[in-house]
Structures are given as C-alpha cells and as structure tokens.
Design an enzyme around this catalytic site. Structure first.
Site, mmCIF file in Angstrom:
data_model
loop_
_atom_site.group_PDB
_atom_site.id
_atom_site.type_symbol
_atom_site.label_atom_id
_atom_site.label_comp_id
_atom_site.label_asym_id
_atom_site.label_seq_id
_atom_site.Cartn_x
_atom_site.Cartn_y
_atom_site.Cartn_z
ATOM 1 N N HIS A 1 0.812 -1.223 0.000
ATOM 2 C CA HIS A 1 0.000 0.000 0.000
ATOM 3 C C HIS A 1 0.848 1.277 0.000
ATOM 4 O O HIS A 1 0.728 2.108 -0.911
ATOM 5 C CB HIS A 1 -0.997 -0.045 1.165
ATOM 6 N N HIS B 1 4.105 6.709 5.453
ATOM 7 C CA HIS B 1 2.916 7.406 5.969
ATOM 8 C C HIS B 1 2.084 6.621 6.969
ATOM 9 O O HIS B 1 1.399 7.204 7.796
ATOM 10 C CB HIS B 1 2.041 7.926 4.811
ATOM 11 N N ASP B 2 2.126 5.282 6.934
ATOM 12 C CA ASP B 2 1.300 4.516 7.873
ATOM 13 C C ASP B 2 2.106 3.919 9.025
ATOM 14 O O ASP B 2 1.566 3.169 9.835
ATOM 15 C CB ASP B 2 0.565 3.388 7.127
ATOM 16 N N GLU C 1 1.027 5.215 12.681
ATOM 17 C CA GLU C 1 -0.308 4.748 13.022
ATOM 18 C C GLU C 1 -0.340 3.242 13.257
ATOM 19 O O GLU C 1 -0.946 2.769 14.210
ATOM 20 C CB GLU C 1 -1.257 5.140 11.868
ATOM 21 N N ASP C 2 0.325 2.493 12.399
ATOM 22 C CA ASP C 2 0.112 1.042 12.390
ATOM 23 C C ASP C 2 1.280 0.202 12.894
ATOM 24 O O ASP C 2 1.156 -1.000 13.010
ATOM 25 C CB ASP C 2 -0.206 0.580 10.951
ATOM 26 N N ASP D 1 -2.942 8.533 -0.684
ATOM 27 C CA ASP D 1 -3.322 7.450 0.224
ATOM 28 C C ASP D 1 -4.776 7.069 -0.007
ATOM 29 O O ASP D 1 -5.123 5.902 -0.200
ATOM 30 C CB ASP D 1 -3.097 7.943 1.666
HETATM 31 MN MN MN Z 1 -2.453 4.553 4.150
#
Ligand code: MN
Length: 718
Positions: free
Chosen positions: A48, A72-73, A76-77, A139
């Site tokens: 992704h 970018h993630d 968060e993840d 995104d």
């Molecule tokens: Mn994303």
C-alpha cells in the site's frame, strides 16, 4: 511489489539527482516495520505505501514527499515512533509523516458538528504544508482503488466521504486526474445502475465513431503544420461520472461525439496556443458560446487553457482544449506542479499556484465564521458550486457560486454594501433580492443607510461570506435586544429579594458562570439561558439555603369561601388570575389548590364532589404581581422582539422569563412569563401585542414552559 531499486529508477526518470540513500532507507524502514501485516485484500501491507508513493511519483514529486508516502502509515500502524522518524529522516519528513497520521486519525464524517470541527482542523493542518494533503490524497486514492476488498457498508461510507470531501478538494487543488478517478470509483460504488447505463451508451457511441478519432487528430495536425505550430494532438475519452454530471445538470441526452470525446492540443508556447486556435477556427466553424479563454482569465485553482467547440468532419461537434506544456502540467497536477521536477531540477512552473496563497484562500473564512458548522457550510459551498460571473455597473467582474443572489453579489463587493442593501436592479430591471443570478448579468445594488440585515436574508444567500456577515450582524442585534430584556428581568429579580441591582453584583454573578461583564449576564437572562431566580442564587447564595423562593405571591391571599384556617394556593397548571372565575380543590393536609374554572386538571376531580370549594377572589389583592404566561408567534424580523418587550413594559408588567420554542425562517414562537395584576391587565397586554403588525398570533398560555415544550404547538403555521 516494486523493490527499492525499481522504485528509485522510477523517480530518476524525472529526477536524476534523487537522494537514493534516503528513498532506500525509507523503503527498508517501511518494509521492516510493516512486516507481517496484511491488507483487507490479503496482500502484504507494505504494498500500500509503495502504491501511494507511485501515485506521487506520477506527479513528479520531490524526495521528501515520496519518502513521506513510504512511511505514511508507520506511526499509526507500527511500533515506529515519530522521534525515530525524526532522528533517521530529519525534521521535514517527520513533520509531514506526523501531519498525515493526524489527518488519518480525524473522523471526518462523523456527526454534523464534529465533522465541521474536524474539517476545520483538517484544513488548518494541511495549510502548514500542502504536501501533507498530497500524500493524504494519494493514500485515499489507493484505498479507493482497492475498495472492493471492504465490506459493502464500509465501501458506501468511504465512497460518500470521498465524494463529499476528497474529490472536491482534489478539484480545488487543480488535480483533475485524481479528482476524476475519485469520482468514477465513487460513482461505481454509489450508483452502479447509472454508471452501467452511461457505459452502455458510451460504448455504442464509441463504436460508431471509432474511426473518427484518429481522422480528427490528423485533420488538426494538418491545420497546425500549415501555420508551423509544433504540438502534440490527442483525443481523450471523457469519464462516465463527468458525462453523468453534465446530463444531470443540463437534462439532455448524450448523442454526439463531443459528449464523450475531447481533443487536446499541447503547444510549446502561449503564442503557439493562440495561433493553433486561430487555425482551428479558420478551418472549422466555431459553435457560438463555447469559446473560453482561461489563459487570459485563469481559474482560481490555476487552470489555464483555451476551450472551443467547432463543427468538424460531417458537421460533427469537436471539443478542443489548447494549452502549453506548463499549463497542462498545472491542469493535471494542480498544486502538485509547484514541486514538480524537470531534467532533475525542481522546476519553477510559472503557472503553478503558490501553495501558501492557495491554502490561505481556503482558510480565509476562519476568523469570520465563529461556528465550525458555518465554516463547513462555507467551504463545502465554495467547493461544490460552479461559478457565475456578473458585472458591477462599472464593468468589474464579480465571481459567485452558481445559485447566488444579488445579496451575495452585494456582500462580495463589501460587507457594508450587503448590510445596507434594500433592493437590486439586474440588467436594468428591478427584481427581488432572492433572484438567482445568471452568467453575464449586470447587477446594481441599491443601498439605504438605515437598512440592516434581515433574518430572512440568511436563506437568500449562498456564499459563506454573506452568510457569516448576516449572522454576525443578527447575533449582535439579538444580543442588544437580549441585554435590554435581561435588564428588565434582573431589576424584577432584585426587587423580589429587596436588593438593588448593581453593576458589581452582576459582575460577581458573571464570573461565577465563566462570563466577564454585567452585559454578559444580562444577555444570558434575556436569552433565557439563565432565570432571575438562578441569578439571585448566584449573587446571594446564603438567602437560598435549603429552600426555594415561593413561586406565587398569591400564597398568602385569603380567598373568599375558604374554610377557617385553610390556606389557598394557585395551581401551576392554570395559573388563575384575579378577576377570573375560580374553584378550590382541598387536598388532605396540604391546603387548598385554586384552579381556574376551565382548567383541564379539574376533570380528574369530577367524581369527588366533596373536594370542591366555591371560591372568589378577595375584594383587595394588594399590588403584587401574579405569574402568567403568553405564547407569541412573531415574524422573524430584526427588532420585533424588542418591540414586544417594550409593549409589555408600557403596560407596566414585568417580564420574568423568556424562552424560544421554534425558530423558522419566517416566524418564531416565544414563551413569555410575566407578572400581571389581574386578568384584565393580562387581556390588555394581549390585545396590545396582537395589535402589532409583526405579530401573527398571541395567546395566553396556562401552565409551565416545560408543559408547552412537550406539546406540539398548534398555532405555528395557521
Ligand atoms: Mn495509508
């Protein structure tokens, strides 16, 4: 999935000096931290961020943006912390990654007010660096491309959100190709039947015209070579959603080639663009009204192009767009063109919109709109509406959203012109202020110094600027009225506890409820946010320890006909007034409750004769007031409430409470509680109110405001 080198090679195609080390490091970090994670589709998660990076590479963006996309993630993840990103990738990437994470965490479409507040944060955060938004759009784009992997309910939610927020935002940023893709994916999710029917006709039309497209391209190329213009000519299918939207707007069918195909001429210079236009117009007849010069008058998102439609081969309509390479980059990439590269250098595209001034134009509404909902409305309107252009009497062009009225026009010239507007002439003719303006009309605003914004104006305007100016002005006037009203209520409340109203006492009270000035308290009283008794409790708490003020002074009255020693008290359900026919109901050990003879509650006592007492008011009741209430339906117009209150004041009655029940565009209903001497006094007040031209209806209300609020008013629209 691309490996690190393949990704770097893609970047090097437009930016040979790309920081390979940086991209490779971001790649390794992302890959490691996302290891073991999978997407809803079952593929590896890290695919992704790489796809997101590829979208941005397609926009020829700088290393910082690409690295941000890859990471970018992670915050968060994964377990990667923003601190680590900072120490490994530097400040600017850390700020961008942090920004994207924060945007991701905003629940943009949850509930009205929350949505508005979040949207405001969204705009504020992205205005720091628009690259945050570019990554967020990419995104979202990849998430939309893979939306089929999600459950249907989630697909619908995401598609709605994208259609509402992200697609218009991409359009606003001038990123047409992303906007169109958003719209098409959403169209497929939200309205598959419509899309299918469009596609069926589209394919039919395309089959019929299949040979025509290359022929037309050749025709155009031939004309261009005659005038020695070197240009790239191409034909492009329109997107199903944009066809659909046009059909919806114009309510006509699509039957022509020009409905599904547009041709594009990309030249090397602006001069060539005009030469090409001349050649096209000389060879084929132009369709009147279809020529637009967005080069000399660019759109606000930076879009520049010449548009025309001509009658080409066999009289078939051909739509042509002509622009330079740089203009085309801005047309496709919008704001992103600002960070684009050419031959390895950050390329200064003279037509790119400065991202800062762009963001500023979007956040302009901030200070003006205090309420986040007002702001959201403002931004949504700004994004959704196509524009109409109208002229001032001096020939100045005013740009307005479609559906705007002369009032919008007035406010867009100046707030003062709007506030003082009393009428308008459109193309020399007097028309109502709610008339919708059309393209090219000339508008003259008639002003008068004494004029103020009217409450019904709010529904006549479309632009955020006009709305917020009108609301501000009305709010101010409402406050002035509320203060005047609050003053009367306060005086009465102080009188009841035998105190004098002083500024100091009011300020003390104000501080206790978190306001500042005596006016704040008076305004709160006038707006029924605070009652007189509550005010007294704030100022003299010791007086109220363990007891409530007697609600009716009639407690002490000895009614004629009461048994010796019994006390009578007027009932709250009907609030009988001196002069009215009354009846007493004796309650064991609790005294006698006095009802008006027609009180509904009396039905309950019908079987119990022994409880009924025939009573009369005493000859003298003293000068104290009896609480009573009225319901008034007022025209929704500035100043009316104040007028009603002075009418009541003229009749020497005290207002003790006011509550608004229904507020509509054209009228509103208020509950007024007041102290009167007797029934005659109340009737005089009612006739004075009813006689006023701005009052639709006024009637006595028996019982409390709570009782009123729980029933639907019947007098509202009659
Ligand atoms: Mn994303």
């Amino acid at each position: 999935m691309l490996n690190s080198n393949e990704l770097i090679n893609l970047i090097k195609e437009y930016n040979p000096k790309c920081d390979e080390g940086l991209i490779a490091r971001a790649y390794d970090y992302g890959k490691n931290y996302h290891e073991g994670q999978f997407r809803a589709s079952g593929e590896k998660y890290f695919n992704h961020p790489i796809e997101v990076a590829k979208i941005l590479i397609g926009q020829r963006l700088d290393d910082t943006t690409i690295a941000t996309a890859i990471l970018h993630d992670t915050i968060e993840d994964t377990k990667l912390s923003i601190k680590e990103v900072k120490s490994n990738f530097g400040d600017s990437i850390a700020i961008l990654v942090d920004g994207v994470t924060k945007l991701t965490n905003l629940q943009i479409s949850s509930g009205e007010t929350k949505q508005a507040e979040n949207f405001r944060k969204f705009i504020v955060s992205m205005s720091k660096d628009l690259r945050i938004l570019l990554v967020k759009l990419a995104d979202r784009l990849h998430n939309m491309r893979t939306i089929k992997a999600l459950p249907v309910s989630k697909q619908l939610r995401k598609a709605n959100e994208t259609m509402e927020i992200f697609a218009p935002l991409a359009g606003r940023m001038g990123m047409q190709s992303i906007r169109e893709e958003f719209e098409d994916i959403c169209f497929r999710v939200l309205n598959p039947e419509a899309r299918n029917s469009i596609m069926r006709r589209f394919l039919k039309l395309k089959n019929v015209n299949v040979d025509l497209v290359p022929k037309i391209i050749k025709d155009i190329q031939k004309e261009l070579s005659l005038v020695s213009v070197d240009a790239i000519v191409s034909g492009r299918e329109k997107r199903p959603y944009s066809i659909w939207r046009k059909l919806e707007e114009k309510k006509e069918s699509f039957t022509r080639l020009s409905d599904i195909f547009a041709f594009r001429i990309i030249t090397n210079s602006e001069g060539d663009a005009y030469t090409a236009l001349g050649a096209v117009h000389q060879r084929w007849r132009a369709v009147p009204g279809r020529f637009k010069d967005y080069i000399s008058q660019p759109k606000s998102n930076g879009y520049r192009s010449l548009h025309t439609t001509v009658l080409g081969r066999d009289g078939k309509r051909v739509e042509v767009q002509i622009r330079t390479k740089e203009m085309n980059e801005v047309a496709e990439g919008g704001v992103a063109a600002h960070w684009s590269f050419r031959d390895g250098e950050l390329f200064e595209n003279p037509f790119a919109v400065d991202p800062l001034s762009w963001a500023r134009s979007l956040t302009d509404g901030f200070e003006a709109a205090e309420n986040p909902n007002d702001f959201l409305e403002h931004v949504k309107l700004e994004m959704y509406n196509d524009k109409v252009f109208c002229f001032t009497p001096t020939g100045e062009v005013i740009k307005l959203p479609r559906g705007a009225t002369p009032l919008d026009f007035a406010y867009s010239i100046h707030t003062r012109i709007g506030d003082h507007c009393v009428g308008t002439e459109v193309d020399g003719k007097r028309v109502p202020l709610y008339t919708r303006l059309r393209n090219g009309q000339s508008v003259k605003i008639i002003t008068a110094r004494g004029q103020r914004p009217q409450i019904n104006w709010e529904n006549m305007v479309l632009t955020g600027r006009a709305k917020s100016a009108i609301r501000r002005s009305l709010k101010h006037e409402r406050r002035v009225e509320n203060i005047r009203l609050g003053n009367a209520i306060a005086r009465n409340a102080f009188e009841k506890v035998n105190k004098k109203p002083t500024e100091r006492a009011l300020v003390t009270a104000a501080k206790k409820i978190g306001s500042k000035t005596a006016d704040d308290i008076l305004a709160a009283l006038g707006a029924a946010e605070l009652t007189g008794i509550e005010l007294m409790k704030l100022i003299y708490p010791e007086m109220f320890k363990g007891e409530n003020l007697p609600e009716y002074s009639s407690d002490v009255i000895s009614f004629v006909g009461l048994p010796a020693g019994a006390k009578g008290k007027t009932a709250k359900c009907c609030k009988p007034l001196p002069g009215e026919r009354i009846v007493g109901i004796s309650r064991k050990g609790k005294g006698v409750l006095i009802h008006a003879i027609d009180c509904q509650q009396l039905i309950d006592f019908e079987e119990k004769n022994e409880n009924w007492l025939d009573l009369r008011w005493p000859e003298k009741f003293g000068t104290e007031g009896y609480s009573s209430s009225v319901i008034v339906t007022l025209l929704n117009k500035a100043g009316v409430l104040g007028k009603i209150c002075s009418l009541i004041g003229e009749q020497k009655a005290n207002i003790t409470d006011i509550k608004f029940f229904e507020e509509r565009a054209d009228y509103y209903i208020i509950y007024i509680e007041l102290d009167v001497r007797n029934i005659e006094h109340l009737m005089n007040i009612l006739s004075a109110i009813t006689a006023d031209e701005d009052v639709a209806e006024a009637s006595r209300h028996r019982g409390s405001k709570q009782v009123f609020s729980s029933v639907t008013p019947t007098n509202s629209e009659s």
